[in-house]
Design an enzyme around this catalytic site. Structure first.
Site, PDB file in Angstrom:
ATOM      1  NE  ARG A 191      28.147 -23.929 -33.115  1.00 57.92           N
ATOM      2  CZ  ARG A 191      27.021 -23.262 -33.350  1.00 57.92           C
ATOM      3  NH1 ARG A 191      26.461 -22.536 -32.426  1.00 57.92           N
ATOM      4  NH2 ARG A 191      26.460 -23.362 -34.529  1.00 57.92           N
TER       5      ARG A 191
ATOM      6  NE  ARG B   4      26.300 -22.743 -39.694  1.00 58.73           N
ATOM      7  CZ  ARG B   4      25.203 -22.668 -40.424  1.00 58.73           C
ATOM      8  NH1 ARG B   4      24.298 -23.603 -40.394  1.00 58.73           N
ATOM      9  NH2 ARG B   4      24.999 -21.649 -41.173  1.00 58.73           N
TER      10      ARG B   4
ATOM     11  NE  ARG C  89      18.884 -23.379 -40.599  1.00 60.08           N
ATOM     12  CZ  ARG C  89      19.755 -23.651 -39.623  1.00 60.08           C
ATOM     13  NH1 ARG C  89      19.321 -23.966 -38.426  1.00 60.08           N
ATOM     14  NH2 ARG C  89      21.031 -23.609 -39.850  1.00 60.08           N
TER      15      ARG C  89
ATOM     16  NE  ARG D 290      21.439 -19.138 -40.145  1.00 56.28           N
ATOM     17  CZ  ARG D 290      21.783 -19.961 -39.170  1.00 56.28           C
ATOM     18  NH1 ARG D 290      20.902 -20.293 -38.256  1.00 56.28           N
ATOM     19  NH2 ARG D 290      22.997 -20.442 -39.085  1.00 56.28           N
TER      20      ARG D 290
ATOM     21  CE  LYS E   4      21.462 -26.017 -31.161  1.00 54.56           C
ATOM     22  NZ  LYS E   4      21.668 -26.610 -32.491  1.00 54.56           N
TER      23      LYS E   4
HETATM   24  P1  AMP Z   1      24.136 -20.917 -35.288  1.00 53.74           P
HETATM   25  O1  AMP Z   1      23.120 -19.882 -35.625  1.00 53.74           O
HETATM   26  O2  AMP Z   1      24.083 -21.320 -33.853  1.00 53.74           O
HETATM   27  O3  AMP Z   1      24.098 -22.082 -36.226  1.00 53.74           O
HETATM   28  O4  AMP Z   1      25.572 -20.231 -35.496  1.00 53.74           O
HETATM   29  C1  AMP Z   1      25.987 -19.720 -36.745  1.00 53.74           C
HETATM   30  C2  AMP Z   1      27.506 -19.607 -36.775  1.00 53.74           C
HETATM   31  O5  AMP Z   1      27.969 -18.715 -35.755  1.00 53.74           O
HETATM   32  C3  AMP Z   1      28.266 -20.900 -36.520  1.00 53.74           C
HETATM   33  O6  AMP Z   1      28.371 -21.683 -37.682  1.00 53.74           O
HETATM   34  C4  AMP Z   1      29.617 -20.377 -36.042  1.00 53.74           C
HETATM   35  O7  AMP Z   1      30.400 -19.902 -37.107  1.00 53.74           O
HETATM   36  C5  AMP Z   1      29.207 -19.171 -35.205  1.00 53.74           C
HETATM   37  N1  AMP Z   1      28.980 -19.531 -33.780  1.00 53.74           N
HETATM   38  C6  AMP Z   1      27.804 -19.479 -33.083  1.00 53.74           C
HETATM   39  N2  AMP Z   1      27.969 -19.867 -31.814  1.00 53.74           N
HETATM   40  C7  AMP Z   1      29.277 -20.183 -31.682  1.00 53.74           C
HETATM   41  C8  AMP Z   1      30.069 -20.675 -30.611  1.00 53.74           C
HETATM   42  N3  AMP Z   1      29.539 -20.924 -29.400  1.00 53.74           N
HETATM   43  N4  AMP Z   1      31.388 -20.895 -30.860  1.00 53.74           N
HETATM   44  C9  AMP Z   1      31.944 -20.640 -32.041  1.00 53.74           C
HETATM   45  N5  AMP Z   1      31.257 -20.194 -33.095  1.00 53.74           N
HETATM   46  C10 AMP Z   1      29.927 -19.954 -32.931  1.00 53.74           C
END
Ligand code: AMP
Length: 186
Positions: A88, A144, A127, A133, A13
């Site tokens: 989410r 996750r 990744r 990261r 994404k």
């Molecule tokens: P991502 O880069 O989108 O995988 O997000 C990394 C982390 O940020 C996730 O594992 C969550 O801990 C937090 N996070 C990102 N977006 C959200 C969201 N919409 N709601 C809750 N936690 C979020």
């Protein structure tokens, strides 16, 4: 153009959102990137969310909704935006619907990036090697994925029921997936 990108972690994404944002000249709103930037800056928000992000769990809905409400007001969102990583949870999706309604606007599409479990695990492993990261340990990635299945996957039916869902097969190269995305949106 206002678009939501939905799909498991590792579906690609973020990469597709970057490309689409550049080509359509709209904002790419990655909530994960926003939160990681807050952690790196050591802000109050960053201190609040650091442990949650590192564990792979979700930041509380109220905090995320407030963050998005504020973010979409920025000038770079005037022509539209891609929400990558938000909503989410079902409550986040409901809050987003309320927010859009009160602004008198609507989503143009919700794109669901479909990917097989085998592809997903392969991409996540890749990744870990390239992106480095801080929140990408094996344990965090697996958590996750579990959280995605439990709390985010229900959004597929939530948006499908509204007739808003467009599926894109996320298998293939970056260019191949982009061209599928582009035709799905046009
Ligand atoms: P991502 O880069 O989108 O995988 O997000 C990394 C982390 O940020 C996730 O594992 C969550 O801990 C937090 N996070 C990102 N977006 C959200 C969201 N919409 N709601 C809750 N936690 C979020």
């Amino acid at each position: 153009m206002k678009v939501v990108f939905l799909g498991p972690p590792g579906a690609g994404k973020g990469t597709q959102a970057k490309l689409l944002a550049e080509r359509k000249r709209i904002a790419h709103i990655s909530t994960g990137e926003m939160l990681r930037a807050a952690v790196a800056a050591g802000s109050d928000l960053g201190k609040q969310v650091k442990d949650i992000i590192d564990s792979g769990k979700l930041v509380p809905d109220a905090l995320m909704v407030a963050l998005i409400q504020d973010r979409v007001k920025a000038v770079d969102c005037a022509e539209g935006y891609i929400l990558d990583g938000f909503p989410r949870t079902v409550p986040q999706a409901e809050a987003l619907a309320e927010m859009l309604k009160s602004n008198g606007v609507a989503l143009d599409a919700v794109v669901y990036f479909e990917v097989s479990e085998a592809d997903l695990l392969r991409r996540l492993e890749h990744r870990r090697g390239v992106e480095q990261r801080a929140d990408d340990s094996v344990a965090t990635q697996l958590e996750r994925l579990r959280v995605y299945r439990e709390q985010t996957a229900p959004l597929v039916d939530f948006y499908r029921a509204k007739g808003a869902l467009t599926s894109v097969d996320a298998a293939g190269s970056v260019d191949e997936v982009y061209s599928k995305l582009d035709s799905a949106l046009s």
